[in-house]
Design a protein around this motif. Structure first.
Motif, short mmCIF file in Angstrom:
data_model
loop_
_atom_site.label_atom_id
_atom_site.label_comp_id
_atom_site.label_asym_id
_atom_site.label_seq_id
_atom_site.Cartn_x
_atom_site.Cartn_y
_atom_site.Cartn_z
N LEU A 1 0.83 -1.20 0.00
CA LEU A 1 0.00 0.00 0.00
C LEU A 1 0.86 1.25 0.00
CD1 LEU A 1 -2.72 1.48 0.28
CD2 LEU A 1 -2.54 1.14 2.76
N MET A 2 1.93 1.23 0.78
CA MET A 2 2.82 2.37 0.84
C MET A 2 3.53 2.58 -0.49
SD MET A 2 3.75 4.73 2.88
CE MET A 2 4.88 6.08 2.50
N ASN A 3 3.92 1.51 -1.15
CA ASN A 3 4.55 1.64 -2.46
C ASN A 3 3.60 2.29 -3.47
OD1 ASN A 3 6.98 0.55 -1.69
ND2 ASN A 3 6.54 -1.50 -2.48
N ASP A 4 2.33 1.93 -3.40
CA ASP A 4 1.34 2.56 -4.28
C ASP A 4 1.26 4.06 -4.02
OD1 ASP A 4 0.55 0.29 -5.71
OD2 ASP A 4 -0.96 -0.26 -4.23
N ALA A 5 1.24 4.42 -2.74
CA ALA A 5 1.13 5.83 -2.38
C ALA A 5 2.39 6.61 -2.78
CB ALA A 5 0.88 5.98 -0.88
N MET A 6 3.56 6.03 -2.53
CA MET A 6 4.81 6.72 -2.82
C MET A 6 5.02 6.95 -4.31
SD MET A 6 7.78 5.37 -0.24
CE MET A 6 7.78 3.72 -0.95
N SER A 7 4.60 5.98 -5.13
CA SER A 7 4.88 6.05 -6.56
C SER A 7 3.66 6.35 -7.40
CB SER A 7 5.50 4.72 -7.03
OG SER A 7 4.53 3.69 -7.02
N PHE A 8 2.52 6.60 -6.76
CA PHE A 8 1.25 6.79 -7.46
C PHE A 8 0.91 5.57 -8.32
CE2 PHE A 8 3.25 10.97 -6.90
CZ PHE A 8 2.31 11.58 -6.08
N GLY A 9 1.34 4.41 -7.85
CA GLY A 9 1.05 3.15 -8.54
C GLY A 9 2.02 2.81 -9.65
N ILE A 10 2.95 3.71 -9.95
CA ILE A 10 3.85 3.48 -11.10
C ILE A 10 4.78 2.30 -10.85
CG2 ILE A 10 5.66 4.54 -12.53
CD1 ILE A 10 4.32 7.23 -12.01
N HIS A 11 5.06 1.99 -9.57
CA HIS A 11 5.95 0.86 -9.29
C HIS A 11 5.41 -0.43 -9.90
CE1 HIS A 11 3.92 -1.55 -6.03
NE2 HIS A 11 3.16 -0.48 -6.02
N ARG A 12 4.10 -0.54 -10.04
CA ARG A 12 3.52 -1.75 -10.65
C ARG A 12 3.85 -1.83 -12.13
NH1 ARG A 12 0.06 -4.22 -7.09
NH2 ARG A 12 -0.50 -2.96 -5.26
N LEU A 13 3.89 -0.70 -12.81
CA LEU A 13 4.29 -0.68 -14.22
C LEU A 13 5.76 -1.04 -14.36
CD1 LEU A 13 2.46 2.56 -15.43
CD2 LEU A 13 1.67 0.18 -15.57
N TRP A 14 6.58 -0.51 -13.46
CA TRP A 14 8.01 -0.85 -13.50
C TRP A 14 8.21 -2.35 -13.30
CZ3 TRP A 14 9.32 3.43 -9.41
CH2 TRP A 14 9.27 4.69 -10.02
N LYS A 15 7.47 -2.92 -12.38
CA LYS A 15 7.63 -4.35 -12.10
C LYS A 15 7.12 -5.20 -13.26
CE LYS A 15 7.65 -3.73 -7.10
NZ LYS A 15 6.87 -3.75 -5.84
N ARG A 16 6.10 -4.73 -13.94
CA ARG A 16 5.65 -5.46 -15.14
C ARG A 16 6.73 -5.41 -16.21
NH1 ARG A 16 0.46 -2.67 -14.32
NH2 ARG A 16 -0.93 -4.10 -13.19
N SER A 17 7.42 -4.28 -16.33
CA SER A 17 8.54 -4.19 -17.28
C SER A 17 9.63 -5.19 -16.92
CB SER A 17 9.12 -2.77 -17.29
OG SER A 17 8.18 -1.84 -17.77
N LEU A 18 9.91 -5.33 -15.64
CA LEU A 18 10.90 -6.31 -15.19
C LEU A 18 10.46 -7.73 -15.54
CD1 LEU A 18 13.34 -7.29 -13.48
CD2 LEU A 18 11.89 -7.06 -11.46
N ALA A 19 9.21 -8.06 -15.27
CA ALA A 19 8.72 -9.41 -15.55
C ALA A 19 8.74 -9.71 -17.05
CB ALA A 19 7.30 -9.56 -15.01
#
Length: 241
Positions: A36-54
């Protein structure tokens, strides 16, 4: 050079074992609110970055894939499939416990650190690590340990915060040092933990320095790709045949 995290906690002459224990306490304290904190800190963008990694990992049938410092399993979930073996390896039992409760299919959980991966040499096709390499106590040791467990030709992919492009750097620094600890206090109820995380980002090597560190550790074909103007960076390398 491994970032010196001692300043963050206000101590200078602590040994690596004590540093390791303190870092683990940080993640144990925020485990349930970490995503939840990662979503707040990055405005959810961390999920896009992780999809790029995958996507860059390009998991294939029959492969053995380890998501190192995989925490709650959000990256492993993107790569998991019944026709390959995907493992989360993390020193924080609390973080992995949150992931286990979510019942992520086709993922196994393994207690271990970047400096001590409990797997045989030359046994892994791909290692991924997202926002975890800066938390090891010895960067060189962790990179060489990843190299040890990879098969010849195996791939290492590291997603990490890095140095943003110069025009946005002042705004990024302001957000990091003024906003993120307050979010940590409000959402995660652990402002000290998020002060540590911000400091660890600031002290981590920039894109080119980390590329050189990977090469000195023995990796081949080292390259990187900036994400979101260099706020994050996807590093990739292989173990020589």
């Amino acid at each position: 050079m491994m970032p010196d995290l001692s300043h963050t906690f206000g101590y200078q002459d602590v040994d690596q074992d004590e540093r390791r224990r303190r870092i683990r306490r940080v993640f144990a304290s925020v485990a349930r609110r970490y995503d939840l904190m990662n979503d707040a800190m990055s405005f959810g963008i961390h999920r896009l970055w992780k999809r790029s990694l995958a996507r860059a990992a390009h998991p294939l049938s029959g492969q053995v894939i380890v998501d190192l410092a995989g925490g709650t399993g959000d990256v492993a979930r993107l790569m998991a499939n019944g026709n390959r073996q995907v493992m989360v390896c993390d020193p924080s039992l609390a973080m992995m416990g949150v992931g286990r409760e979510r019942g992520i299919p086709h993922v196994t959980w393994l207690a271990g650190s970047g400096e001590g991966i409990p797997l045989a040499s030359s046994s892994v096709d791909t290692i991924t690590i997202a926002f975890g390499i800066r938390n090891v106590t010895s960067l060189t040791h962790a990179l060489k340990e990843a190299l040890r467990v990879l098969k010849p030709g195996g791939r290492f992919l590291c997603l990490e915060f890095s140095r943003p492009w110069a025009p946005i750097r002042p705004f990024y620094d302001l957000f990091s040092f003024a906003v993120i600890p307050r979010l940590g206090a409000w959402i995660a109820r652990e402002p000290e933990a998020y002060t540590y995380l911000v400091e660890s980002i600031r002290r981590f090597p920039d894109q080119n320095e980390f590329k050189r560190t990977m090469e000195l550790a023995g990796f081949a074909d080292v390259s990187y790709r900036n994400l979101s103007f260099g706020i994050a960076c996807l590093h990739s390398a292989t173990k020589e045949e």
